[in-house]
Design a protein around this motif. Structure first.
Motif, PDB file in Angstrom:
ATOM      1  N   GLU A 139      -0.245  -3.316  31.277  1.00  0.00           N
ATOM      2  CA  GLU A 139       1.265  -4.029  30.846  1.00  0.00           C
ATOM      3  C   GLU A 139       1.425  -3.322  29.222  1.00  0.00           C
ATOM      4  O   GLU A 139       2.746  -3.752  29.112  1.00  0.00           O
TER       5      GLU A 139
ATOM      6  N   PHE B 148      -5.193  -7.684  27.237  1.00  0.00           N
ATOM      7  CA  PHE B 148      -4.251  -7.028  27.692  1.00  0.00           C
ATOM      8  C   PHE B 148      -4.598  -6.226  28.431  1.00  0.00           C
ATOM      9  O   PHE B 148      -5.416  -5.370  28.414  1.00  0.00           O
TER      10      PHE B 148
ATOM     11  N   GLN C 256       3.802  -3.924  19.762  1.00  0.00           N
ATOM     12  CA  GLN C 256       4.157  -4.248  21.335  1.00  0.00           C
ATOM     13  C   GLN C 256       3.321  -5.930  21.399  1.00  0.00           C
ATOM     14  O   GLN C 256       3.727  -6.510  21.900  1.00  0.00           O
TER      15      GLN C 256
ATOM     16  N   ARG D 119       7.779 -14.080  23.986  1.00  0.00           N
ATOM     17  CA  ARG D 119       7.389 -15.338  24.810  1.00  0.00           C
ATOM     18  C   ARG D 119       7.845 -16.381  23.710  1.00  0.00           C
ATOM     19  O   ARG D 119       7.937 -17.344  24.186  1.00  0.00           O
TER      20      ARG D 119
ATOM     21  N   PHE E 115       5.761  -8.878  22.597  1.00  0.00           N
ATOM     22  CA  PHE E 115       5.656  -9.417  23.530  1.00  0.00           C
ATOM     23  C   PHE E 115       5.865 -11.161  22.561  1.00  0.00           C
ATOM     24  O   PHE E 115       6.168 -12.039  23.178  1.00  0.00           O
TER      25      PHE E 115
ATOM     26  N   VAL F  87       0.797  -2.381  26.422  1.00  0.00           N
ATOM     27  CA  VAL F  87       0.837  -2.402  25.082  1.00  0.00           C
ATOM     28  C   VAL F  87      -0.572  -2.075  23.698  1.00  0.00           C
ATOM     29  O   VAL F  87      -1.767  -1.715  24.499  1.00  0.00           O
TER      30      VAL F  87
END
Ligand code: NAD
Length: 349
Positions: free
Chosen positions: A257, A253, A264, A272, A268, A259
């Motif tokens: 992004e 990451f 997080q 996804r 994600f 994160v």
């Protein structure tokens, strides 16, 4: 087309249901069925997914029948119909099951909750893919060991490892577990060093690694705090980040992004949308990789419920010599699982 290898999964819990899904997606493997001890929503889900359901571990077919869940037979029937069984029963039960598999002459893959001597060799695709060839039994190492072994195999072949010191911040329980803790506390593990270092050496015999562990009240993921002395350090941390990001089963990451940590990462994963919201890759942060002289410092997060899933698939492929090397097997596995494959490669030694 070559005959597909016939696979059964015994134990349909956290790991078993994921391995069954992964096997069912592989072009060269055929999922013959899964075995479970008791009826549950997961047993019903197996049927919904089209997996023939067998009864194992002293379970009773009548109990399934009275819950309205159809069974195809017992574990013995399943074992009669497969080339290999993946054992995903609870810790230490795999060792008991091993005798059943041996008696039937069936090859078996065990999980990391078993001691190493349950199988002829311990396995991690990145670390020692070739060890599986023609083995009757393999043990896929545990979630933490898998995460450490992948990273160590890659870093050692790229820059050489002089020494590796890791602190493992362990999740207290899996999300589906309601009887484990702590729910408020941080528990040092007083086995020092922890068992993880020796376990990594079951797949990377010469790695000079020492580990300590602490349990914290979270269910999401483990986090490893790594301090590695490199033999031949690269010019900067960016080169390390680039190499790891380009390797299969690593997800880096970037700062933008946003994160910040495991919450997080799991968000994600939910977005996804791989099955079960899984993250089968080692998770790294670009800003969480630092190089100070020869000392590499980095964090990695490990999704305990899913990281070993692709390794189970590769273990079968290694055992039956279905792919020439780790890279080829991992590419087949990862493409079928929906992981990033394009642009990924393992650095040459
Ligand atoms: P789990 O408790 O979620 O699932 C085990 C399943 O096996 C359950 O469905 C249980 O009913 C069933 N079972 C019980 N007795 C059985 C028997 N005699 N025969 C067949 N099945 C039986 O456990 P899990 O987390 O999936 O762990 C399975 C193995 O994977 C263990 O060795 C564990 O150490 C390892 N592992 C677990 C994790 C994790 O974080 N959950 C990660 C990596 C490896």
């Amino acid at each position: 087309m070559a005959k597909r290898i016939r696979v059964g999964v015994n134990g349909f819990g956290t790991i078993g249901k994921r391995v069954a899904d992964a096997v069912a997606r592989q072009p060269d493997l055929e999922l013959i069925g899964v075995a479970k001890t008791r009826p549950s929503f997961e047993a019903e889900d197996a049927i919904r997914r089209g997996y023939p359901l067998y009864v194992s571990g002293g379970g009773d077919r009548a109990a399934f029948a009275s819950a309205g869940i159809a069974t195809a037979g017992t574990l013995d029937d399943l074992l009669s119909d497969v080339d290999v069984i993946v054992d995903a029963a609870p810790d230490k039960v795999g060792r008991e099951n091993a005798a059943l598999y041996r008696a039937k002459g069936i090859r078996a893959i065990f999980q990391g909750g078993e001691k190493a001597d349950v199988a002829q060799a311990s396995f991690n695709a990145m670390a020692n893919y070739a060890v599986g060839h023609d083995k009757q039994s393999l043990r896929v190492v545990s979630c933490n060991t898998t995460g450490l072994a992948r990273a160590a195999a890659l870093i050692d072949r790229s820059w050489g490892v002089e020494s590796w010191d890791a602190t493992i911040v362990r999740r207290a329980a899996d999300p589906a577990e309601s009887k484990k803790g702590p729910i408020n506390g941080i528990l040092p593990t007083f086995q020092m060093p922890s068992h993880h270092g020796p376990d990594v050496r079951t797949v990377l015999q010469d790695l000079p690694i020492t580990t300590l562990a602490v349990v914290v009240p979270t269910t999401l993921m483990h986090v490893h705090v790594n301090r590695v002395r490199l033999r031949h350090p690269p010019a900067n941390a960016a080169e390390i980040a680039r190499t790891l990001a380009a390797s299969p089963r690593f997800r880096l990451f970037r700062g933008w992004e946003r994160v910040e940590g495991t919450p997080q990462v799991m968000e994600f994963a939910r977005d996804r949308g791989l099955g079960h919201n899984d993250v089968m890759e080692n998770v790294l942060w670009e800003e969480g990789i630092g190089l100070h002289g020869a000392d590499l410092h980095f964090f990695q997060a490990i999704h305990q419920e899913s990281i070993v899933v692709p390794e189970n698939v590769d273990a079968i492929r290694s055992m039956f010599s279905l792919a020439p090397n780790a890279e080829a097997s991992m590419a087949i596995t990862d493409r079928a699982l929906g992981l990033l494959v394009e642009g990924k490669s393992i650095p040459a030694r």
